[in-house]
Design a protein around this motif. Structure first.
Motif, PDB file in Angstrom:
ATOM      1  N   LEU A 224      73.890  30.529  39.790  1.00 36.44           N
ATOM      2  CA  LEU A 224      74.129  31.413  38.651  1.00 36.44           C
ATOM      3  C   LEU A 224      73.443  32.768  38.791  1.00 36.44           C
ATOM      4  O   LEU A 224      73.722  33.680  38.002  1.00 36.44           O
ATOM      5  CB  LEU A 224      73.659  30.732  37.354  1.00 36.44           C
ATOM      6  CG  LEU A 224      74.383  29.427  36.973  1.00 36.44           C
ATOM      7  CD1 LEU A 224      73.762  28.821  35.726  1.00 36.44           C
ATOM      8  CD2 LEU A 224      75.875  29.675  36.774  1.00 36.44           C
ATOM      9  N   ALA A 225      72.554  32.906  39.760  1.00 37.24           N
ATOM     10  CA  ALA A 225      71.842  34.170  39.945  1.00 37.24           C
ATOM     11  C   ALA A 225      72.797  35.242  40.469  1.00 37.24           C
ATOM     12  O   ALA A 225      73.759  34.942  41.187  1.00 37.24           O
ATOM     13  CB  ALA A 225      70.681  33.981  40.915  1.00 37.24           C
ATOM     14  N   PRO A 226      72.583  36.511  40.117  1.00 35.33           N
ATOM     15  CA  PRO A 226      73.445  37.591  40.615  1.00 35.33           C
ATOM     16  C   PRO A 226      73.403  37.679  42.142  1.00 35.33           C
ATOM     17  O   PRO A 226      72.358  37.480  42.759  1.00 35.33           O
ATOM     18  CB  PRO A 226      72.846  38.848  39.976  1.00 35.33           C
ATOM     19  CG  PRO A 226      72.063  38.354  38.802  1.00 35.33           C
ATOM     20  CD  PRO A 226      71.561  37.007  39.184  1.00 35.33           C
ATOM     21  N   ILE A 227      74.542  37.961  42.732  1.00 31.58           N
ATOM     22  CA  ILE A 227      74.609  38.110  44.185  1.00 31.58           C
ATOM     23  C   ILE A 227      74.012  39.464  44.570  1.00 31.58           C
ATOM     24  O   ILE A 227      74.487  40.505  44.103  1.00 31.58           O
ATOM     25  CB  ILE A 227      76.056  37.997  44.687  1.00 31.58           C
ATOM     26  CG1 ILE A 227      76.626  36.624  44.323  1.00 31.58           C
ATOM     27  CG2 ILE A 227      76.132  38.229  46.189  1.00 31.58           C
ATOM     28  CD1 ILE A 227      78.081  36.451  44.699  1.00 31.58           C
ATOM     29  N   PRO A 228      72.979  39.492  45.379  1.00 35.85           N
ATOM     30  CA  PRO A 228      72.357  40.782  45.721  1.00 35.85           C
ATOM     31  C   PRO A 228      73.254  41.615  46.629  1.00 35.85           C
ATOM     32  O   PRO A 228      74.009  41.096  47.451  1.00 35.85           O
ATOM     33  CB  PRO A 228      71.070  40.357  46.450  1.00 35.85           C
ATOM     34  CG  PRO A 228      71.382  39.009  47.009  1.00 35.85           C
ATOM     35  CD  PRO A 228      72.316  38.351  46.040  1.00 35.85           C
ATOM     36  N   SER A 229      73.181  42.920  46.460  1.00 35.59           N
ATOM     37  CA  SER A 229      73.973  43.838  47.265  1.00 35.59           C
ATOM     38  C   SER A 229      73.225  45.152  47.381  1.00 35.59           C
ATOM     39  O   SER A 229      72.734  45.693  46.381  1.00 35.59           O
ATOM     40  CB  SER A 229      75.344  44.073  46.641  1.00 35.59           C
ATOM     41  OG  SER A 229      76.056  45.085  47.338  1.00 35.59           O
ATOM     42  N   ALA A 230      73.117  45.671  48.609  1.00 39.17           N
ATOM     43  CA  ALA A 230      72.434  46.948  48.818  1.00 39.17           C
ATOM     44  C   ALA A 230      73.284  48.128  48.358  1.00 39.17           C
ATOM     45  O   ALA A 230      72.762  49.155  47.930  1.00 39.17           O
ATOM     46  CB  ALA A 230      72.079  47.110  50.292  1.00 39.17           C
ATOM     47  N   ARG A 231      74.602  47.988  48.425  1.00 38.05           N
ATOM     48  CA  ARG A 231      75.498  49.090  48.071  1.00 38.05           C
ATOM     49  C   ARG A 231      75.792  49.130  46.583  1.00 38.05           C
ATOM     50  O   ARG A 231      76.008  50.200  46.011  1.00 38.05           O
ATOM     51  CB  ARG A 231      76.800  48.956  48.846  1.00 38.05           C
ATOM     52  CG  ARG A 231      77.718  50.170  48.715  1.00 38.05           C
ATOM     53  CD  ARG A 231      78.916  50.036  49.628  1.00 38.05           C
ATOM     54  NE  ARG A 231      79.773  51.214  49.556  1.00 38.05           N
ATOM     55  CZ  ARG A 231      80.906  51.362  50.250  1.00 38.05           C
ATOM     56  NH1 ARG A 231      81.297  50.399  51.079  1.00 38.05           N
ATOM     57  NH2 ARG A 231      81.640  52.453  50.122  1.00 38.05           N
ATOM     58  N   TYR A 232      75.773  47.954  45.950  1.00 35.94           N
ATOM     59  CA  TYR A 232      76.079  47.882  44.523  1.00 35.94           C
ATOM     60  C   TYR A 232      74.933  47.191  43.796  1.00 35.94           C
ATOM     61  O   TYR A 232      75.057  46.051  43.342  1.00 35.94           O
ATOM     62  CB  TYR A 232      77.387  47.116  44.290  1.00 35.94           C
ATOM     63  CG  TYR A 232      78.540  47.629  45.109  1.00 35.94           C
ATOM     64  CD1 TYR A 232      79.185  48.826  44.769  1.00 35.94           C
ATOM     65  CD2 TYR A 232      78.986  46.931  46.226  1.00 35.94           C
ATOM     66  CE1 TYR A 232      80.244  49.304  45.527  1.00 35.94           C
ATOM     67  CE2 TYR A 232      80.043  47.400  46.987  1.00 35.94           C
ATOM     68  CZ  TYR A 232      80.670  48.584  46.630  1.00 35.94           C
ATOM     69  OH  TYR A 232      81.709  49.060  47.384  1.00 35.94           O
ATOM     70  N   PRO A 233      73.791  47.852  43.673  1.00 34.53           N
ATOM     71  CA  PRO A 233      72.638  47.222  43.021  1.00 34.53           C
ATOM     72  C   PRO A 233      72.874  47.051  41.527  1.00 34.53           C
ATOM     73  O   PRO A 233      73.546  47.860  40.884  1.00 34.53           O
ATOM     74  CB  PRO A 233      71.493  48.200  43.306  1.00 34.53           C
ATOM     75  CG  PRO A 233      72.179  49.522  43.475  1.00 34.53           C
ATOM     76  CD  PRO A 233      73.506  49.219  44.107  1.00 34.53           C
ATOM     77  N   LYS A 234      72.309  45.992  40.972  1.00 35.11           N
ATOM     78  CA  LYS A 234      72.415  45.726  39.537  1.00 35.11           C
ATOM     79  C   LYS A 234      71.391  46.573  38.784  1.00 35.11           C
ATOM     80  O   LYS A 234      70.314  46.889  39.288  1.00 35.11           O
ATOM     81  CB  LYS A 234      72.170  44.244  39.254  1.00 35.11           C
ATOM     82  CG  LYS A 234      73.082  43.304  40.037  1.00 35.11           C
ATOM     83  CD  LYS A 234      74.526  43.485  39.615  1.00 35.11           C
ATOM     84  CE  LYS A 234      75.420  42.436  40.263  1.00 35.11           C
ATOM     85  NZ  LYS A 234      75.475  42.561  41.732  1.00 35.11           N
ATOM     86  N   THR A 235      71.744  46.953  37.569  1.00 37.93           N
ATOM     87  CA  THR A 235      70.821  47.760  36.763  1.00 37.93           C
ATOM     88  C   THR A 235      69.585  46.969  36.345  1.00 37.93           C
ATOM     89  O   THR A 235      68.556  47.544  36.019  1.00 37.93           O
ATOM     90  CB  THR A 235      71.544  48.284  35.508  1.00 37.93           C
ATOM     91  OG1 THR A 235      72.091  47.154  34.782  1.00 37.93           O
ATOM     92  CG2 THR A 235      72.688  49.206  35.902  1.00 37.93           C
TER      93      THR A 235
END
Length: 546
Positions: A224-235
């Motif tokens: 359920l944790a957000p998928i990390p991404s270097a290009r599309y970081p979460k706020t």
């Protein structure tokens, strides 16, 4: 259009390493006053580190106030001028020294009430039942996970009423909470970190409410944790910096770790004011209990990126903050920002990687210091004439063993407490724990299987006792040696015979009954030629009574 200026990471790393080496070419002759506390706090600098430590006049660090440390003696962590030395406490290699947790790291945060570091005993397990239970489960259902304790967000827990007994910092490391105690109801949050940039939180749990099988809960939280991404970081993305500040376990962590933690928090506040809290992820700094590697203090764990750092000083805080603001994952990281912003000169390893995988990452990105290669030219000879070839053929050949795979065995003496001496054949490279068990010595149990997680293979490596100069100076047959029972058990072996125990072994030896200077865990002692020669001069393995 102007092209951006790009600094190659390997050049930057070499430049930083050069500056660091230049700043550590000093000498120090510390004269610390020691008080009889734990053996960790009395451990002096090694001889190799003394040559690296700076003089007090060259250090620009401020003098540390000893009075503010009430629960441990900080003086062994300071130089003769009362300052934190710039050089590392130990010259042992730093890269790839982090423990391997292939599945991830579980860090417990207080929830019911604050648990500041000033109240932590030498082993938090002695007062926290939940930590004891999770530590036991890492050997079974949670195998592959690491467990540690953090002081957490004290601003949140400070608002709650203290319902449980305050922890006693003087509690023994071998003590454990009493079954049925009220501390079993105290609740904690469990933060889950994995090396791919994923993190989640579960709980709150107490010992009484902890699920019998925690694995499904952890797996569901990770899914359920957000998928990390270097290009599309979460706020809502955060970086958590855990600094080891466990002073009651080792004063070096308590002094330099606390200084680093405070400096990092100051850097974070300055950054937030400068950026108005926008345009970058939030960075939070916590204290953490013992994570291994006192000699590399200060140690910091950067999660969820998973990078471990050691030998840190307050001057490293801007670079640690820079790494914390970098992407925490390599997913969609087309410009390799995560790797480029790692503080490689202080890198210990990465969560979720094996030691071999850490080596590959280090070889590609870290590089370390550059040493001058010494090349031996090939000796060129003229072509031999028929006469010279005959003479060469007639020259005697060096003696070669007919079977080079055969390894000579050596007789190792084990002295029982009853007085009997048992000799067991062993080969160089073997573990003394395995040798003892092969010889049927019941005193060596090794219930953990030789993983340095118990003290049931404890024994004394005692120096020769009551030997004449003629006998002590040469290899001696076992029949002419008298193996005394309790003599010389506080006379340590020279380091050229047996290297000093690691921090992990020293920690575990605290659980051994009747520990002495010569106490060692046999699972951590490998038979070498130097040890064989020492046994030949009358050395022995003295088995403990208990």
């Amino acid at each position: 259009m102007l092209r951006p200026f790009v600094v190659r990471p390997e050049r930057l790393t070499r430049h930083l390493c050069t500056l660091y080496e230049t700043s550590t070419q000093h000498s120090l002759a510390p004269a610390w006053r020691r008080i009889p506390q734990s053996h960790h706090q009395r451990r002096p600098l090694s001889n190799s580190t003394r040559a690296l430590a700076p003089s007090s006049s060259s250090s620009s660090a401020r003098t540390i106030s000893i009075d503010k440390y009430q629960h441990f003696d900080p003086r062994p962590a300071l130089d003769s001028a009362g300052r934190v030395p710039i050089a590392p406490y130990d010259a042992a290699p730093l890269a790839c020294s982090a423990p391997s947790y292939p599945k991830g790291h579980l860090i417990i945060h207080p929830y019911s009430q604050p648990r500041p570091q000033e109240t932590w005993p030498a082993a938090v397990e002695s007062v926290c039942p939940l930590l004891v239970e999770l530590g036991n489960r890492t050997k079974q259902q949670l195998s592959g996970w690491g467990v540690a304790f953090s002081d957490g967000d004290q601003k949140v827990t400070a608002q709650k009423e203290a319902r449980f007994t305050p922890w006693d910092v003087t509690t023994s490391k071998v003590a454990r909470p009493i079954a049925g105690d009220a501390s079993e109801e105290e609740e904690f949050l469990i933060r889950i970190y994995q090396g791919n940039g994923t993190h989640a939180t579960i709980g709150p749990y107490s010992l009484q409410t902890l699920p019998a099988d925690l694995t499904p809960t952890i797996e569901r939280a990770i899914q359920l944790a957000p998928i990390p991404s270097a290009r599309y970081p979460k706020t809502t993305e955060e970086s958590h910096v855990y600094v080891c500040t466990h002073g009651s376990r080792d004063c070096r962590c308590g002094v330099v770790g606390t200084e680093l933690r405070d400096k990092l928090r100051e850097e974070v506040r300055t950054h937030e004011v400068r950026t108005l809290g926008e345009g970058s992820k939030k960075v939070r700094v916590f204290g953490i209990s013992h994570v291994g590697g006192h000699k590399w203090a200060a140690n910091a764990l950067l999660y969820p990126a998973g990078d471990w750092y050691g030998n840190l000083r307050v001057s490293d805080s801007p670079l640690i903050l820079r790494s914390a603001l970098a992407p925490s994952t390599s997913r969609h990281d087309l410009t390799d920002q995560r790797e480029r912003l790692v503080h490689w000169p202080r890198w210990r390893g990465r969560l979720g990687l094996t030691e071999e995988q850490m080596r590959k990452v280090w070889d590609e990105w870290g590089g370390g210091t550059v040493e001058t290669a010494v090349i031996q030219p090939i000796v060129r000879r003229r072509a031999a004439s028929p006469q010279s070839s005959q003479s060469v053929a007639a020259s005697p050949e060096p003696a070669v063993s007919p079977n080079p795979t055969v390894i000579a065995s050596h007789s190792i003496p084990f002295r029982k407490h009853s007085g009997d001496v048992v000799f067991v054949d062993a080969k160089i490279g073997e573990n003394l724990k395995d040798v003892a068990q092969r010889g049927g010595l019941e005193e060596i149990e090794a219930t953990c299987g030789g993983k340095c997680e118990c003290a049931t293979c404890h024994a004394y490596l005692a120096n020769p006792a009551s030997l004449s100069p003629q006998v002590a100076g040469s290899a001696t047959s076992t029949e002419t040696i008298t193996y005394a029972l309790d003599s010389n058990l506080n006379d340590p072996l020279p380091v050229d015979v047996l290297p000093a125990a690691t921090d992990e072994e020293s920690d575990m030896l605290d659980y051994a009954i009747s520990r002495k200077t010569t106490s060692r865990l046999l699972c951590q002692v490998t038979l070498t030629q130097e040890l064989v020669d020492w046994f030949g001069r009358g050395g022995r393995v003295q088995l403990s009574r208990y």
